[in-house]
Design a protein around this motif. Sequence first.
Motif, short mmCIF file in Angstrom:
data_model
loop_
_atom_site.label_atom_id
_atom_site.label_comp_id
_atom_site.label_asym_id
_atom_site.label_seq_id
_atom_site.Cartn_x
_atom_site.Cartn_y
_atom_site.Cartn_z
N LEU A 61 -7.54 -0.84 -2.61
CA LEU A 61 -7.11 -2.26 -2.08
C LEU A 61 -7.23 -1.99 -0.59
CD1 LEU A 61 -5.65 -4.81 -2.52
CD2 LEU A 61 -3.25 -3.61 -2.19
N ALA A 62 -7.10 -0.84 0.15
CA ALA A 62 -7.61 -0.82 1.59
C ALA A 62 -8.88 -0.89 1.61
CB ALA A 62 -6.97 0.66 2.19
N GLN A 63 -9.75 -0.28 0.98
CA GLN A 63 -11.21 -0.60 0.95
C GLN A 63 -11.78 -2.14 0.82
OE1 GLN A 63 -12.37 2.35 -1.79
NE2 GLN A 63 -12.81 3.95 -0.20
N ALA A 64 -10.84 -2.68 -0.14
CA ALA A 64 -11.38 -4.17 -0.50
C ALA A 64 -10.87 -5.13 0.66
CB ALA A 64 -10.55 -4.54 -1.76
N CYS A 65 -9.79 -4.62 1.31
CA CYS A 65 -9.21 -5.37 2.56
C CYS A 65 -9.97 -5.16 3.91
CB CYS A 65 -7.91 -5.12 2.81
SG CYS A 65 -6.85 -5.83 1.43
N GLY A 66 -10.91 -4.21 3.59
CA GLY A 66 -11.63 -3.72 5.19
C GLY A 66 -10.64 -2.80 5.77
N LEU A 67 -9.82 -2.16 5.28
CA LEU A 67 -8.91 -1.34 6.10
C LEU A 67 -9.57 -0.02 6.25
CD1 LEU A 67 -5.33 -2.86 4.97
CD2 LEU A 67 -6.59 -3.40 7.23
N ASN A 68 -9.29 0.57 7.26
CA ASN A 68 -9.76 2.15 7.64
C ASN A 68 -8.50 3.17 7.41
OD1 ASN A 68 -12.57 1.61 7.34
ND2 ASN A 68 -12.55 1.38 9.78
N GLN A 69 -7.59 2.58 7.73
CA GLN A 69 -6.17 3.16 7.88
C GLN A 69 -5.06 2.59 7.19
OE1 GLN A 69 -5.71 4.50 11.72
NE2 GLN A 69 -3.30 5.03 11.58
N VAL A 70 -4.00 2.77 6.53
CA VAL A 70 -2.98 2.36 6.07
C VAL A 70 -1.83 2.94 6.49
CG1 VAL A 70 -1.57 1.53 4.07
CG2 VAL A 70 -4.00 1.50 3.90
N ASP A 93 2.81 -3.22 4.32
CA ASP A 93 2.72 -4.64 4.80
C ASP A 93 1.29 -4.82 5.58
OD1 ASP A 93 5.25 -5.78 4.06
OD2 ASP A 93 6.25 -4.67 5.99
N ASP A 94 0.65 -3.75 5.71
CA ASP A 94 -0.93 -3.86 6.25
C ASP A 94 -1.74 -4.82 5.53
OD1 ASP A 94 -0.07 -2.31 8.16
OD2 ASP A 94 -1.22 -0.37 7.83
N PHE A 95 -1.37 -4.84 4.35
CA PHE A 95 -2.04 -5.70 3.01
C PHE A 95 -1.69 -7.34 3.20
CE2 PHE A 95 -2.22 -1.51 1.14
CZ PHE A 95 -3.18 -0.98 1.12
N ALA A 96 -0.70 -7.55 3.62
CA ALA A 96 0.01 -8.88 3.57
C ALA A 96 -0.97 -9.89 4.09
CB ALA A 96 1.43 -8.76 4.17
N GLY A 97 -1.35 -11.06 3.21
CA GLY A 97 -2.04 -12.03 3.94
C GLY A 97 -3.56 -11.85 3.38
N PHE A 143 -10.60 -3.40 -7.36
CA PHE A 143 -10.42 -4.43 -6.37
C PHE A 143 -12.17 -4.62 -5.26
CE2 PHE A 143 -6.40 -2.57 -6.51
CZ PHE A 143 -5.57 -3.63 -6.68
N GLY A 144 -12.48 -5.63 -4.91
CA GLY A 144 -13.70 -5.74 -4.45
C GLY A 144 -13.53 -6.73 -3.28
#
Length: 143
Positions: free
Chosen positions: A105-114, A118-122, A142-143
């Motif tokens: 999910l983090a990779q799909a959201c473009g996040l390098n760190q979690v 709540d970092d995923f919200a929105g 996820f993509g």
Amino acid sequence: MLPEAPSFIIDNVNEEESNDEMSFTKSWEVPSGQYVAQVNSVNPTPMRDGSDHPYHMINLNILEGQFEGTWLPEMIYAAPDANDPSYNDNWEIKHKSSRRRVRMLAQACGLNQVNTLDDFAGKIVIVEWDVQPSKKDPSRSFG
């Protein structure tokens, strides 16, 4: 001091639709496919499953198409606590699986760190929802 409750206005409660007239789609009724979804904020209070293992629910809200508004659930299990009475190896397996889903999910959201869920919200993601009749839990990517 308690936080202020969310407010909303209803001009005439007698004219509002009743819940009886609304229809809902359950996540298990959503067929296999690719869906554009938004990650909802996470309830900070952990829930417990049938084995009493704590988890947080991340809901992925489908944004378009026939199943718009349907939530696809993601159960993210907390790290096992050997002092918790419900501790067992199954909890370890659930947590490892959850870490894999959080990473995807983090990779799909473009996040390098979690730091928190709540970092995923929105964030908007593409969910590959795969329902297999022989499995209780649909697989997803996820993509």
